[in-house]
Write a protein that holds these residues in place. Sequence first.
Motif, PDB file in Angstrom:
ATOM      1  N   GLN A   1       0.848  -1.177   0.000  1.00  0.00           N
ATOM      2  CA  GLN A   1       0.000   0.000   0.000  1.00  0.00           C
ATOM      3  C   GLN A   1       0.893   1.240   0.000  1.00  0.00           C
ATOM      4  OE1 GLN A   1      -2.885  -0.059   3.102  1.00  0.00           O
ATOM      5  NE2 GLN A   1      -4.181   1.472   2.155  1.00  0.00           N
ATOM      6  N   VAL A   2       0.412   2.284  -0.680  1.00  0.00           N
ATOM      7  CA  VAL A   2       1.199   3.498  -0.795  1.00  0.00           C
ATOM      8  C   VAL A   2       1.288   4.198   0.549  1.00  0.00           C
ATOM      9  CG1 VAL A   2       1.403   5.721  -1.941  1.00  0.00           C
ATOM     10  CG2 VAL A   2       0.442   3.778  -3.171  1.00  0.00           C
ATOM     11  N   GLN A   3       2.478   4.651   0.879  1.00  0.00           N
ATOM     12  CA  GLN A   3       2.681   5.475   2.063  1.00  0.00           C
ATOM     13  C   GLN A   3       3.271   6.803   1.631  1.00  0.00           C
ATOM     14  OE1 GLN A   3       5.022   2.997   4.758  1.00  0.00           O
ATOM     15  NE2 GLN A   3       3.150   2.499   5.871  1.00  0.00           N
ATOM     16  N   GLY A  26       6.054   2.385  -1.840  1.00  0.00           N
ATOM     17  CA  GLY A  26       5.093   1.315  -2.001  1.00  0.00           C
ATOM     18  C   GLY A  26       4.330   1.366  -3.309  1.00  0.00           C
ATOM     19  N   SER A  27       4.546   2.428  -4.080  1.00  0.00           N
ATOM     20  CA  SER A  27       3.873   2.545  -5.369  1.00  0.00           C
ATOM     21  C   SER A  27       4.604   3.588  -6.187  1.00  0.00           C
ATOM     22  CB  SER A  27       2.414   2.948  -5.188  1.00  0.00           C
ATOM     23  OG  SER A  27       1.777   3.115  -6.444  1.00  0.00           O
ATOM     24  N   ASN A  32      -0.525   7.305 -10.056  1.00  0.00           N
ATOM     25  CA  ASN A  32      -1.610   7.744  -9.190  1.00  0.00           C
ATOM     26  C   ASN A  32      -1.930   9.223  -9.388  1.00  0.00           C
ATOM     27  OD1 ASN A  32      -1.992   5.365  -7.096  1.00  0.00           O
ATOM     28  ND2 ASN A  32       0.204   5.609  -7.412  1.00  0.00           N
ATOM     29  N   ASN A  96      -2.162  12.698  -0.483  1.00  0.00           N
ATOM     30  CA  ASN A  96      -2.818  11.392  -0.540  1.00  0.00           C
ATOM     31  C   ASN A  96      -3.404  11.247  -1.936  1.00  0.00           C
ATOM     32  OD1 ASN A  96      -4.222   8.944   0.217  1.00  0.00           O
ATOM     33  ND2 ASN A  96      -4.176   9.693   2.324  1.00  0.00           N
ATOM     34  N   GLY A 102      -5.736   6.671   0.791  1.00  0.00           N
ATOM     35  CA  GLY A 102      -5.209   5.554   1.556  1.00  0.00           C
ATOM     36  C   GLY A 102      -4.850   6.015   2.955  1.00  0.00           C
ATOM     37  N   ILE A 103      -3.785   5.449   3.466  1.00  0.00           N
ATOM     38  CA  ILE A 103      -3.322   5.801   4.810  1.00  0.00           C
ATOM     39  C   ILE A 103      -2.775   7.229   4.802  1.00  0.00           C
ATOM     40  CG2 ILE A 103      -1.676   5.216   6.629  1.00  0.00           C
ATOM     41  CD1 ILE A 103      -1.801   2.331   5.629  1.00  0.00           C
TER      42      ILE A 103
END
Length: 114
Positions: A1-3, A26-27, A32, A96, A102-103
């Motif tokens: 997952q993207v952070q 993470g991505s 995105n 984000n 996401g987070i």
Amino acid sequence: QVQFVESGGGLVQAGGSLRLSCAASGSTISMNAIGWYRQAPGAQRELVAGISKGGRTNYSDSVKGRFTISRDNAKNTVFLQMNSLKPEDTAVYYCNGWTVQGIWGQGTQVTVSS
């Protein structure tokens, strides 16, 4: 997952400038659509700028003409150039996903003194 990790905030006088950075892990950030958000004390988090995968940008009325969002895909980073800062820009700034979040990271504090 993207952070996401935000940086570049600080204390600046009204009329000054800051450049915020959003690093993603993470991505690949180029895959995105990314948004910059802010949350002032006692207020809800709001979207101030977004950039699509293709580079299309959009801004809230409150920052249009003063803020510029951009991306450096080679560095996997999205930037927010903030000029002509006003005391009402004081907030914690986050990045984000633009349409799907996401987070949330820790954000970076921007304080504009009058």
